[in-house]
Design a protein around this motif. Structure first.
Motif, PDB file in Angstrom:
ATOM      1  N   ILE A  77       0.831  -1.201   0.000  1.00 25.07           N
ATOM      2  CA  ILE A  77       0.000   0.000   0.000  1.00 25.07           C
ATOM      3  C   ILE A  77       0.872   1.261   0.000  1.00 25.07           C
ATOM      4  CG2 ILE A  77      -1.702   1.324   1.327  1.00 25.07           C
ATOM      5  CD1 ILE A  77      -2.725  -1.447   2.370  1.00 25.07           C
ATOM      6  N   ALA A  78       1.942   1.236   0.781  1.00 25.05           N
ATOM      7  CA  ALA A  78       2.833   2.395   0.877  1.00 25.05           C
ATOM      8  C   ALA A  78       3.443   2.734  -0.481  1.00 25.05           C
ATOM      9  CB  ALA A  78       3.941   2.133   1.889  1.00 25.05           C
ATOM     10  N   ARG A  79       3.710   1.708  -1.281  1.00 21.70           N
ATOM     11  CA  ARG A  79       4.402   1.921  -2.558  1.00 21.70           C
ATOM     12  C   ARG A  79       3.453   1.962  -3.756  1.00 21.70           C
ATOM     13  NH1 ARG A  79       9.392  -1.911  -0.481  1.00 21.70           N
ATOM     14  NH2 ARG A  79       9.952  -0.456   1.201  1.00 21.70           N
ATOM     15  N   SER A  80       2.153   2.018  -3.489  1.00 19.25           N
ATOM     16  CA  SER A  80       1.175   2.127  -4.570  1.00 19.25           C
ATOM     17  C   SER A  80       1.045   3.587  -4.995  1.00 19.25           C
ATOM     18  CB  SER A  80      -0.182   1.569  -4.130  1.00 19.25           C
ATOM     19  OG  SER A  80      -0.697   2.294  -3.030  1.00 19.25           O
ATOM     20  N   GLU A  81       0.327   3.816  -6.075  1.00 14.18           N
ATOM     21  CA  GLU A  81       0.181   5.176  -6.616  1.00 14.18           C
ATOM     22  C   GLU A  81      -0.930   5.937  -5.882  1.00 14.18           C
ATOM     23  OE1 GLU A  81       2.115   6.432  -8.992  1.00 14.18           O
ATOM     24  OE2 GLU A  81       3.261   4.556  -9.104  1.00 14.18           O
ATOM     25  N   GLY A  82      -0.883   7.265  -6.025  1.00 14.23           N
ATOM     26  CA  GLY A  82      -1.961   8.083  -5.492  1.00 14.23           C
ATOM     27  C   GLY A  82      -1.539   8.957  -4.329  1.00 14.23           C
ATOM     28  N   PRO A  83      -2.421   9.859  -3.888  1.00 13.60           N
ATOM     29  CA  PRO A  83      -2.131  10.751  -2.760  1.00 13.60           C
ATOM     30  C   PRO A  83      -1.812   9.958  -1.487  1.00 13.60           C
ATOM     31  CG  PRO A  83      -4.107  11.442  -3.931  1.00 13.60           C
ATOM     32  CD  PRO A  83      -3.757  10.085  -4.459  1.00 13.60           C
ATOM     33  N   ALA A  84      -1.065  10.589  -0.607  1.00 18.79           N
ATOM     34  CA  ALA A  84      -0.615   9.913   0.610  1.00 18.79           C
ATOM     35  C   ALA A  84      -1.748   9.660   1.613  1.00 18.79           C
ATOM     36  CB  ALA A  84       0.484  10.728   1.281  1.00 18.79           C
ATOM     37  N   ALA A  85      -2.647  10.632   1.785  1.00 19.74           N
ATOM     38  CA  ALA A  85      -3.687  10.501   2.818  1.00 19.74           C
ATOM     39  C   ALA A  85      -4.586   9.276   2.607  1.00 19.74           C
ATOM     40  CB  ALA A  85      -4.517  11.779   2.896  1.00 19.74           C
ATOM     41  N   PRO A  86      -5.112   9.045   1.402  1.00 22.45           N
ATOM     42  CA  PRO A  86      -5.937   7.841   1.204  1.00 22.45           C
ATOM     43  C   PRO A  86      -5.148   6.544   1.399  1.00 22.45           C
ATOM     44  CG  PRO A  86      -6.296   9.412  -0.578  1.00 22.45           C
ATOM     45  CD  PRO A  86      -5.116   9.900   0.203  1.00 22.45           C
ATOM     46  N   ARG A  87      -3.873   6.574   1.016  1.00 22.73           N
ATOM     47  CA  ARG A  87      -3.048   5.372   1.205  1.00 22.73           C
ATOM     48  C   ARG A  87      -2.774   5.124   2.683  1.00 22.73           C
ATOM     49  NH1 ARG A  87       1.959   5.874  -0.929  1.00 22.73           N
ATOM     50  NH2 ARG A  87       1.709   8.050  -1.527  1.00 22.73           N
ATOM     51  N   LEU A  88      -2.575   6.212   3.432  1.00 24.26           N
ATOM     52  CA  LEU A  88      -2.372   6.073   4.871  1.00 24.26           C
ATOM     53  C   LEU A  88      -3.626   5.490   5.519  1.00 24.26           C
ATOM     54  CD1 LEU A  88      -0.344   6.607   7.164  1.00 24.26           C
ATOM     55  CD2 LEU A  88      -1.397   8.862   7.449  1.00 24.26           C
ATOM     56  N   ILE A 135       4.746   3.398   7.921  1.00 24.04           N
ATOM     57  CA  ILE A 135       3.844   4.549   8.062  1.00 24.04           C
ATOM     58  C   ILE A 135       4.623   5.843   7.842  1.00 24.04           C
ATOM     59  CG2 ILE A 135       2.548   5.890   9.788  1.00 24.04           C
ATOM     60  CD1 ILE A 135       1.442   3.222  10.810  1.00 24.04           C
ATOM     61  N   GLY A 136       5.850   5.881   8.374  1.00 25.43           N
ATOM     62  CA  GLY A 136       6.712   7.046   8.182  1.00 25.43           C
ATOM     63  C   GLY A 136       7.028   7.286   6.715  1.00 25.43           C
ATOM     64  N   GLU A 137       7.145   6.198   5.953  1.00 26.12           N
ATOM     65  CA  GLU A 137       7.413   6.308   4.514  1.00 26.12           C
ATOM     66  C   GLU A 137       6.282   7.062   3.803  1.00 26.12           C
ATOM     67  OE1 GLU A 137       7.854   3.119   0.829  1.00 26.12           O
ATOM     68  OE2 GLU A 137       8.549   2.508   2.818  1.00 26.12           O
ATOM     69  N   VAL A 138       5.039   6.724   4.154  1.00 26.87           N
ATOM     70  CA  VAL A 138       3.879   7.387   3.528  1.00 26.87           C
ATOM     71  C   VAL A 138       3.772   8.832   4.005  1.00 26.87           C
ATOM     72  CG1 VAL A 138       1.374   7.331   3.228  1.00 26.87           C
ATOM     73  CG2 VAL A 138       2.665   5.196   3.276  1.00 26.87           C
ATOM     74  N   ILE A 139       4.034   9.066   5.283  1.00 31.50           N
ATOM     75  CA  ILE A 139       3.993  10.441   5.800  1.00 31.50           C
ATOM     76  C   ILE A 139       5.043  11.297   5.098  1.00 31.50           C
ATOM     77  CG2 ILE A 139       4.386  11.889   7.835  1.00 31.50           C
ATOM     78  CD1 ILE A 139       3.173   9.620   9.527  1.00 31.50           C
ATOM     79  N   ALA A 140       6.228  10.730   4.857  1.00 33.60           N
ATOM     80  CA  ALA A 140       7.292  11.455   4.159  1.00 33.60           C
ATOM     81  C   ALA A 140       6.871  11.804   2.730  1.00 33.60           C
ATOM     82  CB  ALA A 140       8.571  10.624   4.146  1.00 33.60           C
ATOM     83  N   GLN A 141       6.186  10.853   2.076  1.00 31.97           N
ATOM     84  CA  GLN A 141       5.700  11.100   0.717  1.00 31.97           C
ATOM     85  C   GLN A 141       4.669  12.235   0.732  1.00 31.97           C
ATOM     86  OE1 GLN A 141       4.255   7.232  -0.318  1.00 31.97           O
ATOM     87  NE2 GLN A 141       6.291   6.349  -0.517  1.00 31.97           N
ATOM     88  N   GLY A 142       3.800  12.227   1.753  1.00 33.15           N
ATOM     89  CA  GLY A 142       2.803  13.280   1.883  1.00 33.15           C
ATOM     90  C   GLY A 142       3.430  14.634   2.147  1.00 33.15           C
ATOM     91  N   ALA A 143       4.516  14.639   2.919  1.00 32.05           N
ATOM     92  CA  ALA A 143       5.216  15.890   3.206  1.00 32.05           C
ATOM     93  C   ALA A 143       5.882  16.423   1.939  1.00 32.05           C
ATOM     94  CB  ALA A 143       6.250  15.671   4.300  1.00 32.05           C
ATOM     95  N   ALA A 144       6.423  15.511   1.140  1.00 35.43           N
ATOM     96  CA  ALA A 144       7.104  15.907  -0.104  1.00 35.43           C
ATOM     97  C   ALA A 144       6.120  16.482  -1.120  1.00 35.43           C
ATOM     98  CB  ALA A 144       7.836  14.710  -0.698  1.00 35.43           C
ATOM     99  N   SER A 145       4.892  15.966  -1.116  1.00 34.23           N
ATOM    100  CA  SER A 145       3.889  16.427  -2.089  1.00 34.23           C
ATOM    101  C   SER A 145       3.121  17.654  -1.601  1.00 34.23           C
ATOM    102  CB  SER A 145       2.891  15.304  -2.387  1.00 34.23           C
ATOM    103  OG  SER A 145       2.075  15.047  -1.249  1.00 34.23           O
ATOM    104  N   GLY A 146       3.319  18.024  -0.329  1.00 34.11           N
ATOM    105  CA  GLY A 146       2.606  19.169   0.230  1.00 34.11           C
ATOM    106  C   GLY A 146       1.293  18.815   0.911  1.00 34.11           C
ATOM    107  N   GLU A 147       0.934  17.528   0.915  1.00 31.76           N
ATOM    108  CA  GLU A 147      -0.301  17.100   1.597  1.00 31.76           C
ATOM    109  C   GLU A 147      -0.165  17.240   3.108  1.00 31.76           C
ATOM    110  OE1 GLU A 147      -2.439  13.382   0.363  1.00 31.76           O
ATOM    111  OE2 GLU A 147      -0.646  13.179  -0.881  1.00 31.76           O
ATOM    112  N   PHE A 148       1.021  16.912   3.611  1.00 33.27           N
ATOM    113  CA  PHE A 148       1.283  16.959   5.043  1.00 33.27           C
ATOM    114  C   PHE A 148       2.330  18.031   5.334  1.00 33.27           C
ATOM    115  CE2 PHE A 148       0.426  12.103   4.948  1.00 33.27           C
ATOM    116  CZ  PHE A 148      -0.939  12.323   4.982  1.00 33.27           C
ATOM    117  N   GLU A 149       2.263  18.544   6.540  1.00 32.46           N
ATOM    118  CA  GLU A 149       3.247  19.521   6.993  1.00 32.46           C
ATOM    119  C   GLU A 149       3.785  19.059   8.336  1.00 32.46           C
ATOM    120  OE1 GLU A 149       2.689  23.860   8.658  1.00 32.46           O
ATOM    121  OE2 GLU A 149       2.452  23.874   6.474  1.00 32.46           O
TER     122      GLU A 149
END
Length: 202
Positions: A77-88, A135-149
């Protein structure tokens, strides 16, 4: 010849773990003996001890296999495509579902997990660290895309895991099933809101 021997030994180890898991489910970890496992495999207890030095190490092998299945799915799931929040969200609900299916509905397997947690086996600690890392991997992806701060990735992943403990930990899933509290979706909403810019979830 060496490769054939190594393959044979790996196959035997796997057969021991498969039979052990089945017996743990049928009669319970405490009641299952190495002699029981050996009998099912039509081998001597001494032969089982060639591959596992104790019943505890067999137990650890079974636990590692069950936990490994959860880790594999979480990574997928972490390595699938799409926004970080739905994957999390998908990852957290999947971990909850898999742990509930594997342990909570099965009293014998719940006994096995309880013993593992009480003895604080390295395999359990490694699993929790692995899940936090994914979980940290997905959060990092979200931070990189601007979804997470976030300011501290490690702290953010630890906080997310701690918030979800009631829904991740087999014993807590069982103990909290009938107690008041947020639903898993409400808790995930809370986690995502905390990760989102200015605390605002998408």
């Amino acid at each position: 010849m060496t490769l054939i021997t190594e393959h044979s030994e790996t196959d035997t180890r796997e057969r021991i773990l498969v039979v052990a898991e089945r017996l743990f489910r049928q009669i319970g970890y405490q009641k299952t003996t190495v002699a029981d496992i050996a009998k099912e495999l039509r081998m001597s207890p001494a032969n089982v001890y060639r591959f596992f030095d104790s019943k505890k190490s067999i137990h650890e092998g079974v636990a590692r296999g069950l936990m490994g299945e959860v880790e594999i799915e979480a990574r997928r799931i972490a390595r699938s495509e799409g926004p970080a929040a739905p994957r999390l969200r998908q990852m957290m609900t999947t971990i909850n579902r898999m742990n509930t299916e594997r342990y909570v509905g099965d009293s014998k397997m719940h006994e096995m997990v309880e013993i593992a947690m009480q003895e604080d086996w390295d395999v359990c600690v490694a699993h929790m660290e692995c899940i936090a890392s994914i979980i940290g991997e997905v959060i990092a992806q979200g931070a990189a895309s601007g979804e997470f701060e976030i300011k501290d990735l490690q702290l953010a992943s630890l906080c997310a895991c701690t918030a979800m403990m009631r829904f991740f930990h087999p014993q807590m899933i069982a103990q909290c099933a009938t107690k008041p509290g947020p639903t898993i979706d409400q808790m995930i909403d809370f986690v995502i809101a905390g990760l989102s810019p200015r605390g605002r979830a998408d």
